[in-house]
Design a protein around this motif. Structure first.
Motif, short mmCIF file in Angstrom:
data_model
loop_
_atom_site.label_atom_id
_atom_site.label_comp_id
_atom_site.label_asym_id
_atom_site.label_seq_id
_atom_site.Cartn_x
_atom_site.Cartn_y
_atom_site.Cartn_z
N PHE A 12 0.80 -1.28 -0.04
CA PHE A 12 0.09 -0.15 0.03
C PHE A 12 1.03 1.34 0.04
O PHE A 12 0.61 2.05 -0.78
N THR A 34 -2.59 -5.68 -0.31
CA THR A 34 -1.66 -5.08 0.88
C THR A 34 -1.66 -5.89 1.96
O THR A 34 -2.46 -6.87 2.09
N THR A 36 -2.40 -4.47 4.66
CA THR A 36 -2.92 -3.80 5.92
C THR A 36 -4.15 -4.61 6.07
O THR A 36 -4.50 -5.86 5.54
N SER A 37 -4.82 -4.09 7.22
CA SER A 37 -5.77 -5.09 7.85
C SER A 37 -6.78 -3.91 8.53
O SER A 37 -7.46 -3.94 9.52
N CYS A 38 -7.37 -3.04 7.34
CA CYS A 38 -8.24 -1.73 7.69
C CYS A 38 -9.61 -2.47 7.56
O CYS A 38 -10.03 -3.01 6.33
N THR A 39 -10.50 -2.26 8.28
CA THR A 39 -11.85 -2.88 8.41
C THR A 39 -12.83 -2.02 7.71
O THR A 39 -13.85 -2.15 7.67
N PHE A 44 -8.46 3.26 6.65
CA PHE A 44 -7.73 3.62 5.75
C PHE A 44 -7.31 4.92 5.84
O PHE A 44 -6.14 5.18 5.74
N ILE A 76 -8.30 -2.55 -4.06
CA ILE A 76 -7.49 -2.98 -2.85
C ILE A 76 -8.18 -4.51 -2.25
O ILE A 76 -9.22 -4.57 -1.80
N TRP A 77 -7.21 -5.40 -2.29
CA TRP A 77 -7.41 -6.51 -1.50
C TRP A 77 -6.54 -6.71 -0.35
O TRP A 77 -5.39 -6.52 -0.43
N GLN A 78 -7.37 -7.01 0.77
CA GLN A 78 -6.53 -7.22 1.94
C GLN A 78 -6.39 -8.55 2.44
O GLN A 78 -7.63 -8.90 3.25
N ARG A 80 -5.25 -10.39 4.77
CA ARG A 80 -5.11 -10.79 6.11
C ARG A 80 -6.55 -10.87 6.94
O ARG A 80 -6.76 -11.26 7.81
N TYR A 86 0.13 -12.36 3.61
CA TYR A 86 0.49 -11.32 2.97
C TYR A 86 1.65 -11.28 2.04
O TYR A 86 2.40 -11.98 2.21
#
Length: 109
Positions: A12, A34, A36-39, A44, A76-78, A80, A86
């Motif tokens: 990211f 990414t 990241t692990s933004c819910t 973000f 975006i695909w996360q 995690r 990752y």
């Protein structure tokens, strides 16, 4: 007709820098995978503020980064968030997902 290959980003922060600088155009991006692990979008936006505070994207404003994020968020695909691993970022951009080296737990796709 644009014949440039579609790119898959693996970081990211690093890929956002390329997008902000224009080194990579948004239309070239197929997906951004990414670590990241933004819910939520709020998560973000907080991450963007954190990256900026840590010195990433020092030549760009938070507002510019948020604007680019809004243009790519559907890409975006996360993994995690799905209990998967990752991507290892030995390269920021690749053309084929088969070339991804996965880190972390349960990294089967």
């Amino acid at each position: 007709m644009d014949q440039q290959p579609k790119l898959i980003g693996l970081s990211f922060s690093l890929c956002m820098n390329d997008l902000l600088s224009g080194k990579v155009q948004i239309k070239q991006v197929k997906k951004l995978i990414t670590g990241t692990s933004c819910t939520s979008e709020k998560d973000f936006i907080e991450a963007i503020h954190d990256y900026k505070r840590l010195g990433y994207w020092r030549n760009y404003t938070v507002e510019e980064a948020i604007e680019v994020y809004h243009q790519i968020k559907h890409l975006i695909w996360q993994p995690r968030l799905e209990g998967k691993g990752y991507p290892q970022c030995s390269e920021k951009w690749i053309e084929d997902e088969k070339n991804i080296k996965w880190l972390g737990v349960n990294n089967e796709q």
